[in-house]
Design a protein around this motif. Sequence first.
Motif, PDB file in Angstrom:
ATOM      1  N   GLU A   1      -6.532  10.591  -8.229  1.00  0.00           N
ATOM      2  CA  GLU A   1      -7.382  11.769  -8.436  1.00  0.00           C
ATOM      3  C   GLU A   1      -7.231  12.756  -7.278  1.00  0.00           C
ATOM      4  O   GLU A   1      -7.083  13.959  -7.488  1.00  0.00           O
ATOM      5  CB  GLU A   1      -8.837  11.302  -8.532  1.00  0.00           C
ATOM      6  CG  GLU A   1      -9.822  12.360  -8.949  1.00  0.00           C
ATOM      7  CD  GLU A   1     -11.225  11.792  -9.122  1.00  0.00           C
ATOM      8  OE1 GLU A   1     -12.172  12.479  -8.727  1.00  0.00           O
ATOM      9  OE2 GLU A   1     -11.365  10.666  -9.641  1.00  0.00           O
ATOM     10  N   GLN A   2      -7.230  12.237  -6.044  1.00  0.00           N
ATOM     11  CA  GLN A   2      -7.087  13.103  -4.865  1.00  0.00           C
ATOM     12  C   GLN A   2      -5.729  13.806  -4.867  1.00  0.00           C
ATOM     13  O   GLN A   2      -5.648  15.006  -4.627  1.00  0.00           O
ATOM     14  CB  GLN A   2      -7.216  12.273  -3.585  1.00  0.00           C
ATOM     15  CG  GLN A   2      -8.629  11.833  -3.283  1.00  0.00           C
ATOM     16  CD  GLN A   2      -8.664  10.919  -2.074  1.00  0.00           C
ATOM     17  OE1 GLN A   2      -7.911   9.959  -1.976  1.00  0.00           O
ATOM     18  NE2 GLN A   2      -9.540  11.219  -1.137  1.00  0.00           N
ATOM     19  N   PHE A   3      -4.661  13.057  -5.154  1.00  0.00           N
ATOM     20  CA  PHE A   3      -3.321  13.634  -5.177  1.00  0.00           C
ATOM     21  C   PHE A   3      -3.226  14.719  -6.239  1.00  0.00           C
ATOM     22  O   PHE A   3      -2.680  15.783  -6.004  1.00  0.00           O
ATOM     23  CB  PHE A   3      -2.264  12.565  -5.474  1.00  0.00           C
ATOM     24  CG  PHE A   3      -1.985  11.621  -4.330  1.00  0.00           C
ATOM     25  CD1 PHE A   3      -2.514  11.842  -3.069  1.00  0.00           C
ATOM     26  CD2 PHE A   3      -1.172  10.518  -4.512  1.00  0.00           C
ATOM     27  CE1 PHE A   3      -2.241  10.975  -2.013  1.00  0.00           C
ATOM     28  CE2 PHE A   3      -0.897   9.652  -3.464  1.00  0.00           C
ATOM     29  CZ  PHE A   3      -1.438   9.875  -2.212  1.00  0.00           C
TER      30      PHE A   3
ATOM     31  N   ALA B   1      -5.344   1.992  -7.045  1.00  0.00           N
ATOM     32  CA  ALA B   1      -5.907   3.156  -6.354  1.00  0.00           C
ATOM     33  C   ALA B   1      -6.101   4.346  -7.295  1.00  0.00           C
ATOM     34  O   ALA B   1      -5.350   5.310  -7.250  1.00  0.00           O
ATOM     35  CB  ALA B   1      -5.002   3.526  -5.188  1.00  0.00           C
TER      36      ALA B   1
ATOM     37  N   ASN C   1       0.817  -1.218   0.000  1.00  0.00           N
ATOM     38  CA  ASN C   1       0.000   0.000   0.000  1.00  0.00           C
ATOM     39  C   ASN C   1       0.845   1.259   0.000  1.00  0.00           C
ATOM     40  O   ASN C   1       0.553   2.214  -0.718  1.00  0.00           O
ATOM     41  CB  ASN C   1      -0.960   0.007   1.189  1.00  0.00           C
ATOM     42  CG  ASN C   1      -2.107  -0.961   0.983  1.00  0.00           C
ATOM     43  OD1 ASN C   1      -2.362  -1.380  -0.146  1.00  0.00           O
ATOM     44  ND2 ASN C   1      -2.767  -1.341   2.046  1.00  0.00           N
TER      45      ASN C   1
ATOM     46  N   ASN D   1       1.613   6.655  -7.051  1.00  0.00           N
ATOM     47  CA  ASN D   1       0.634   7.700  -7.353  1.00  0.00           C
ATOM     48  C   ASN D   1       1.199   9.092  -7.098  1.00  0.00           C
ATOM     49  O   ASN D   1       0.978  10.018  -7.869  1.00  0.00           O
ATOM     50  CB  ASN D   1      -0.646   7.493  -6.542  1.00  0.00           C
ATOM     51  CG  ASN D   1      -1.618   6.558  -7.241  1.00  0.00           C
ATOM     52  OD1 ASN D   1      -1.640   6.479  -8.458  1.00  0.00           O
ATOM     53  ND2 ASN D   1      -2.409   5.839  -6.475  1.00  0.00           N
ATOM     54  N   HIS D   2       1.950   9.233  -6.017  1.00  0.00           N
ATOM     55  CA  HIS D   2       2.566  10.523  -5.696  1.00  0.00           C
ATOM     56  C   HIS D   2       3.536  10.956  -6.779  1.00  0.00           C
ATOM     57  O   HIS D   2       3.489  12.083  -7.266  1.00  0.00           O
ATOM     58  CB  HIS D   2       3.331  10.454  -4.365  1.00  0.00           C
ATOM     59  CG  HIS D   2       2.577  11.037  -3.218  1.00  0.00           C
ATOM     60  ND1 HIS D   2       2.110  12.328  -3.213  1.00  0.00           N
ATOM     61  CD2 HIS D   2       2.189  10.503  -2.045  1.00  0.00           C
ATOM     62  CE1 HIS D   2       1.468  12.553  -2.077  1.00  0.00           C
ATOM     63  NE2 HIS D   2       1.499  11.459  -1.350  1.00  0.00           N
TER      64      HIS D   2
ATOM     65  N   THR E   1       1.686  11.856 -10.115  1.00  0.00           N
ATOM     66  CA  THR E   1       0.988  13.143 -10.100  1.00  0.00           C
ATOM     67  C   THR E   1       1.986  14.293 -10.053  1.00  0.00           C
ATOM     68  O   THR E   1       1.808  15.302 -10.718  1.00  0.00           O
ATOM     69  CB  THR E   1       0.002  13.233  -8.913  1.00  0.00           C
ATOM     70  OG1 THR E   1       0.651  12.832  -7.709  1.00  0.00           O
ATOM     71  CG2 THR E   1      -1.212  12.350  -9.136  1.00  0.00           C
TER      72      THR E   1
ATOM     73  N   TYR F   1      -8.698   6.381  -7.345  1.00  0.00           N
ATOM     74  CA  TYR F   1      -9.289   7.495  -6.614  1.00  0.00           C
ATOM     75  C   TYR F   1      -8.200   8.294  -5.906  1.00  0.00           C
ATOM     76  O   TYR F   1      -8.221   9.523  -5.893  1.00  0.00           O
ATOM     77  CB  TYR F   1     -10.328   6.974  -5.609  1.00  0.00           C
ATOM     78  CG  TYR F   1     -10.964   8.073  -4.800  1.00  0.00           C
ATOM     79  CD1 TYR F   1     -11.741   9.050  -5.432  1.00  0.00           C
ATOM     80  CD2 TYR F   1     -10.802   8.162  -3.425  1.00  0.00           C
ATOM     81  CE1 TYR F   1     -12.318  10.080  -4.704  1.00  0.00           C
ATOM     82  CE2 TYR F   1     -11.379   9.177  -2.695  1.00  0.00           C
ATOM     83  CZ  TYR F   1     -12.146  10.136  -3.343  1.00  0.00           C
ATOM     84  OH  TYR F   1     -12.720  11.151  -2.625  1.00  0.00           O
ATOM     85  N   GLN F   2      -7.231   7.558  -5.356  1.00  0.00           N
ATOM     86  CA  GLN F   2      -6.116   8.218  -4.681  1.00  0.00           C
ATOM     87  C   GLN F   2      -5.340   9.099  -5.662  1.00  0.00           C
ATOM     88  O   GLN F   2      -4.963  10.221  -5.344  1.00  0.00           O
ATOM     89  CB  GLN F   2      -5.193   7.155  -4.079  1.00  0.00           C
ATOM     90  CG  GLN F   2      -4.088   7.743  -3.239  1.00  0.00           C
ATOM     91  CD  GLN F   2      -3.081   6.701  -2.813  1.00  0.00           C
ATOM     92  OE1 GLN F   2      -2.520   6.001  -3.651  1.00  0.00           O
ATOM     93  NE2 GLN F   2      -2.865   6.597  -1.514  1.00  0.00           N
TER      94      GLN F   2
ATOM     95  N   SER G   1       0.943   4.096  -2.985  1.00  0.00           N
ATOM     96  CA  SER G   1       0.778   5.533  -2.740  1.00  0.00           C
ATOM     97  C   SER G   1       1.951   6.298  -3.326  1.00  0.00           C
ATOM     98  O   SER G   1       1.785   7.361  -3.921  1.00  0.00           O
ATOM     99  CB  SER G   1       0.703   5.832  -1.248  1.00  0.00           C
ATOM    100  OG  SER G   1      -0.392   5.179  -0.679  1.00  0.00           O
TER     101      SER G   1
END
Length: 133
Positions: free
Chosen positions: A125-127, A120, A69, A76-77, A80, A122-123, A73
Motif C-alpha cells: 500500500e505504501q509503495f 507485507a 525481507n 512488492n516494488h 506496484t 501494508y508495504q 520488498s
Amino acid sequence: AEQAVHVVGIDRGLRFLAACYDEKGKSILFSGQKILRKRRKYKKLRAELQAKGTKSAKRRLKKIGQRENRWMSDVNHRLTKTLIDHYGSNTIYALEDLTDVRFATEKSPKDQRYEIASWAFYQFEQFLTYKAN
C-alpha cells in the motif's frame, strides 16, 4: 484538477498478491503461488537451523531473515511498479481497507499460520501510494 482516466480496484491476498479490476471490467491477477513456495522454503530452512541451535546456525538465521525481507520488498516494488506502468497516470487506485482485519489463524492449519499472518500488505500500500503520486 485533471480527470481520472482509470479507476482500478485492487484486492490483496495470498493466492493472488493483487487482483485488479478496472472501470472497463478488465481484470488482472498476479499469482502468489511461486512466492508462497519460496517463503515455505525459507520457513523450512529456518526450522532446521533453529533445531540445530549452533552458533553458525544462528548466524545463518540472521542472514536469511534479512534476505527474505529484502526479497519481499523487491516483490512488492516490482508489483506496484508493474501496476503503475500498466495503468499510467491519472489513475485512481482503490484498495480494500485492511485495518483491523485479522485472518483467523486459529482456524487455519498450523503449518500455514505464518504464511497467512506475515505478508507485507501494508508495504504494498505504501509503495503504491508513493509511486502513484
